[in-house]
Motif scaffolding. Structure first.
Motif, PDB file in Angstrom:
ATOM      1  N   ALA A   1      59.366  14.613  66.252  1.00  0.00           N
ATOM      2  CA  ALA A   1      58.277  14.330  65.318  1.00  0.00           C
ATOM      3  C   ALA A   1      57.022  15.099  65.691  1.00  0.00           C
ATOM      4  N   SER A   2      56.773  15.218  66.995  1.00  0.00           N
ATOM      5  CA  SER A   2      55.609  15.966  67.458  1.00  0.00           C
ATOM      6  C   SER A   2      55.722  17.434  67.062  1.00  0.00           C
ATOM      7  N   ASP A   3      56.913  18.028  67.250  1.00  0.00           N
ATOM      8  CA  ASP A   3      57.116  19.419  66.860  1.00  0.00           C
ATOM      9  C   ASP A   3      57.001  19.597  65.347  1.00  0.00           C
ATOM     10  N   ALA A   4      57.299  18.524  64.587  1.00  0.00           N
ATOM     11  CA  ALA A   4      57.194  18.585  63.132  1.00  0.00           C
ATOM     12  C   ALA A   4      55.769  18.383  62.645  1.00  0.00           C
ATOM     13  N   GLY A   5      54.828  18.234  63.579  1.00  0.00           N
ATOM     14  CA  GLY A   5      53.420  18.170  63.216  1.00  0.00           C
ATOM     15  C   GLY A   5      52.877  16.790  62.930  1.00  0.00           C
ATOM     16  N   ALA A   6      53.608  15.718  63.245  1.00  0.00           N
ATOM     17  CA  ALA A   6      53.136  14.362  62.957  1.00  0.00           C
ATOM     18  C   ALA A   6      51.907  14.025  63.800  1.00  0.00           C
ATOM     19  N   SER A   7      50.969  13.313  63.198  1.00  0.00           N
ATOM     20  CA  SER A   7      49.800  12.825  63.927  1.00  0.00           C
ATOM     21  C   SER A   7      50.112  11.567  64.710  1.00  0.00           C
ATOM     22  N   ALA A   8      51.101  10.819  64.234  1.00  0.00           N
ATOM     23  CA  ALA A   8      51.464   9.565  64.888  1.00  0.00           C
ATOM     24  C   ALA A   8      52.892   9.200  64.507  1.00  0.00           C
TER      25      ALA A   8
ATOM     26  N   LEU B   1      49.845  10.725  68.438  1.00  0.00           N
ATOM     27  CA  LEU B   1      50.188  11.962  69.144  1.00  0.00           C
ATOM     28  C   LEU B   1      48.945  12.841  69.200  1.00  0.00           C
ATOM     29  N   PRO B   2      48.215  12.823  70.316  1.00  0.00           N
ATOM     30  CA  PRO B   2      46.971  13.604  70.400  1.00  0.00           C
ATOM     31  C   PRO B   2      47.175  15.102  70.188  1.00  0.00           C
ATOM     32  N   ARG B   3      48.377  15.584  70.406  1.00  0.00           N
ATOM     33  CA  ARG B   3      48.660  17.000  70.205  1.00  0.00           C
ATOM     34  C   ARG B   3      48.324  17.429  68.780  1.00  0.00           C
ATOM     35  N   ASN B   4      48.593  16.539  67.815  1.00  0.00           N
ATOM     36  CA  ASN B   4      48.407  16.885  66.408  1.00  0.00           C
ATOM     37  C   ASN B   4      47.308  16.070  65.731  1.00  0.00           C
ATOM     38  N   THR B   5      46.515  15.361  66.524  1.00  0.00           N
ATOM     39  CA  THR B   5      45.488  14.479  65.967  1.00  0.00           C
ATOM     40  C   THR B   5      44.109  14.899  66.446  1.00  0.00           C
ATOM     41  N   ARG B   6      43.174  15.009  65.523  1.00  0.00           N
ATOM     42  CA  ARG B   6      41.791  15.337  65.892  1.00  0.00           C
ATOM     43  C   ARG B   6      41.091  14.074  66.397  1.00  0.00           C
TER      44      ARG B   6
ATOM     45  N   ARG C   1      53.030  17.782  56.888  1.00  0.00           N
ATOM     46  CA  ARG C   1      52.681  17.627  58.294  1.00  0.00           C
ATOM     47  C   ARG C   1      51.349  16.891  58.424  1.00  0.00           C
ATOM     48  N   GLY C   2      51.182  16.222  59.564  1.00  0.00           N
ATOM     49  CA  GLY C   2      49.915  15.562  59.823  1.00  0.00           C
ATOM     50  C   GLY C   2      49.900  14.085  59.507  1.00  0.00           C
ATOM     51  N   GLY C   3      51.007  13.534  59.007  1.00  0.00           N
ATOM     52  CA  GLY C   3      51.062  12.113  58.684  1.00  0.00           C
ATOM     53  C   GLY C   3      51.639  11.291  59.813  1.00  0.00           C
TER      54      GLY C   3
END
Length: 555
Positions: free
Chosen positions: A240-247, A262-267, A189-191
């Motif tokens: 993809a957002s629910d799967a934790g992707a940053s973008a 995706l600002p939801r998962n991006t710092r 997640r996070g990629g």
């Protein structure tokens, strides 16, 4: 059962014998056809038509079997409208599930590079403020996103899609270069989610995510179908957002790809404004300058997201509120409130009558939500009426144009209302059960009326009338449910590219399921046998109850 029909106001003809539940009688010695007709209160011509093997002679042999005329038992045309509407919805919902799964299973990779984003220079300071963004191809209303391109050429193509005729794509805009870094964690997640690969894995054509629109109203096909090019890509993005992707590395409708954050998962510290270049009204670029101190940092995304696919059911309308300048989407950060069902921002009312008609048909002033099933029910009911009339005419039957026109109109109205009822019941029952329930209700009304008329005319017994109605109703329930089931099955295995085409295909397979059930019944004789068996059982039950009652009275 006979008593039940009599209680409802129906009476057998005086002096006529009650026809047996099986619909077959046997001649007595010396009987003529007219004697049988008189005995059971039947029309002699109808009795002869029900027994085409009779000779010219009126004299019947003792014990000769005669089939009694029976009310026609065919699925009402409006049931075809229900089946078509549920077929459309079943297929499109299957496509949406595929799209959501495409985003959820999309592999996430690392990214560390420069991104490009263009926006009007008047708003350049808020270039990273996703709260001001409108719904787009990959973000539903209330879903934060920053659209960027991995290179200058892709960014130019994206902006060209929204430029006016003869206008430079970057006229009056600022091009911002951003440093972006995303690294998947141990759980993947996070990629940056590769949506094109996700679509391949889910069995969805990449073209389903890149149907043309870009700065225009949806195509005529989309507006007629009540669908929208952004329905499927928005579902993929949510997955993809629910799967934790940053973008997202998302396929672009103009060719190449986009990198959509995706600002939801991006710092906020993952995005570093580097430099910006302003362009004048003619598109001429000024010298580049550092973006530090000019571009505000990206705010954190504080929206509440409900896990799972977006709710884009037929007829679902996004919540709207009055704002200065007109209506807008209601806030979506209230606890438990799902993301809005619209696909893009609301269009301002058109200035021409034709434009206003187009907007009304497509829901443009409400953000193009998915259309209700009414149009599909209406077209299905009308089409089935015309098809049936054509089949009868091809067999040499006399078909009155005026009657066909009247039936077509009435079945279109009934089909539209029935399909609308399916939309209302689906959230409570599910699509398959809702389609079955509404189809059964429509058929029960028509079959019940027709069989009651036949009973009143002495053509069938009370038990047979009830049996016919029950079996016809069950067949219609199967037709309505089958439309949804077959549509969903086709949508799950056939790679249909896009919601408009999918809706049309689903409608076709739904109506086809309606006719397939009718054809199967005629080939197997299943419902006829079921009616006979049920009628015999009901008649035995009625006779037994009558005998018991007589015994009790005597006692």
């Amino acid at each position: 059962m006979t008593q039940a029909l009599q209680a409802a106001g129906w009476r057998e003809q005086p002096g006529a014998a009650s026809p047996p539940s099986a619909g077959v009688v046997h001649a007595q010695r010396g009987d003529h056809l007219a004697d049988i007709a008189a005995r059971y209160g039947l029309d002699e011509a109808a009795l002869r038509a029900a027994n085409p093997n009779l000779g010219a002679s009126q004299q019947l042999a003792a014990g000769q079997a005669l089939r009694l005329p029976e009310a026609k038992a065919e699925l009402n045309a409006a049931v075809a409208g229900v089946a078509g509407a549920t077929g459309r919805e079943g297929l499109v919902q299957a496509l949406q599930a595929k799209a959501y799964e495409a985003g959820r299973v999309a592999p996430q990779t690392a990214f560390d590079g420069t991104l490009h984003r263009a926006l009007p220079s008047a708003y350049e300071a808020g270039a990273l403020n996703h709260n001001y963004g409108s719904p787009g191809r990959y973000n539903a209303p209330g879903q934060g996103m920053l659209y960027t391109s991995p290179d200058a050429a892709s960014m130019l193509h994206e902006n060209a899609a929204y430029a006016g005729t003869g206008q430079h794509p970057l006229a009056g805009k600022t091009v911002l270069e951003l440093g972006f870094k995303a690294t998947p964690d141990a759980a993947g997640r996070g990629g940056v989610a590769d949506l094109a690969e996700g679509a391949r894995r889910a069995g969805l054509p990449e073209q389903a995510l890149t149907e043309p629109k870009g700065g225009k109203s949806p195509s005529l096909l989309h507006q007629l179908a009540g669908e929208h090019p952004y329905t499927l890509p928005q579902q993929a993005s949510k997955g993809a957002s629910d799967a934790g992707a940053s973008a997202l590395r998302a396929p672009s409708a103009t060719g190449g790809s986009q990198i959509d954050i995706l600002p939801r998962n991006t710092r906020p510290d993952q995005i570093r404004p580097q430099q910006l270049t302003r362009h004048d009204a003619a598109g001429k670029a000024a010298p580049a300058q550092p973006a530090t101190g000019v571009i505000d940092p990206m705010p954190a995304d504080t929206r509440r997201y409900t896990p799972g696919a977006l709710d884009k059911s037929a007829g679902a309308r996004p919540a709207l509120v009055e704002r200065s300048g007109g209506k807008a989407y209601a806030p979506t950060d209230a606890p438990g409130r799902p993301l809005a069902a619209g696909n893009q921002s609301l269009e301002a009312p058109a200035g021409t009558a034709a434009g206003r008609l187009r907007q009304a048909a497509g829901g443009a002033t409400e953000g193009y939500p998915r259309a209700a099933s009414t149009r599909y029910g209406a077209v299905g009911g009308a089409a089935a009426t015309l098809i049936d009339a054509g089949v009868r005419a091809s067999r040499g039957e006399q078909v009155a144009a005026g009657q066909v026109a009247q039936a077509t109109a009435s079945n279109a109205v009934l089909g539209a209302g029935a399909a609308k009822a399916v939309d209302a019941l689906t959230p409570r029952l599910g699509l398959v059960k809702a389609g079955g329930a509404v189809g059964a209700l429509v058929q029960a009304g028509f079959s019940g009326y027709g069989n009651a008329q036949a009973y009143r005319a002495g053509q069938i017994s009370g038990a047979r009338a009830v049996a016919n109605t029950v079996v016809d109703t069950g067949t219609a329930a199967a037709a309505g449910a089958a439309g949804a089931a077959v549509g969903a099955a086709v949508g799950s295995i056939v790679p249909v590219a896009g919601t408009a085409v999918g809706a049309v295909v689903g409608f076709g397979v739904g109506v086809g399921a309606h006719y397939a059930i009718g054809a199967l019944d005629k080939a197997t004789g299943f419902t006829s046998a079921a009616k006979g068996t049920l009628a015999a059982g009901l008649q035995s039950l009625s006779d037994g109850a009558g005998s018991a009652w007589k015994a009790i009275k005597a006692w």
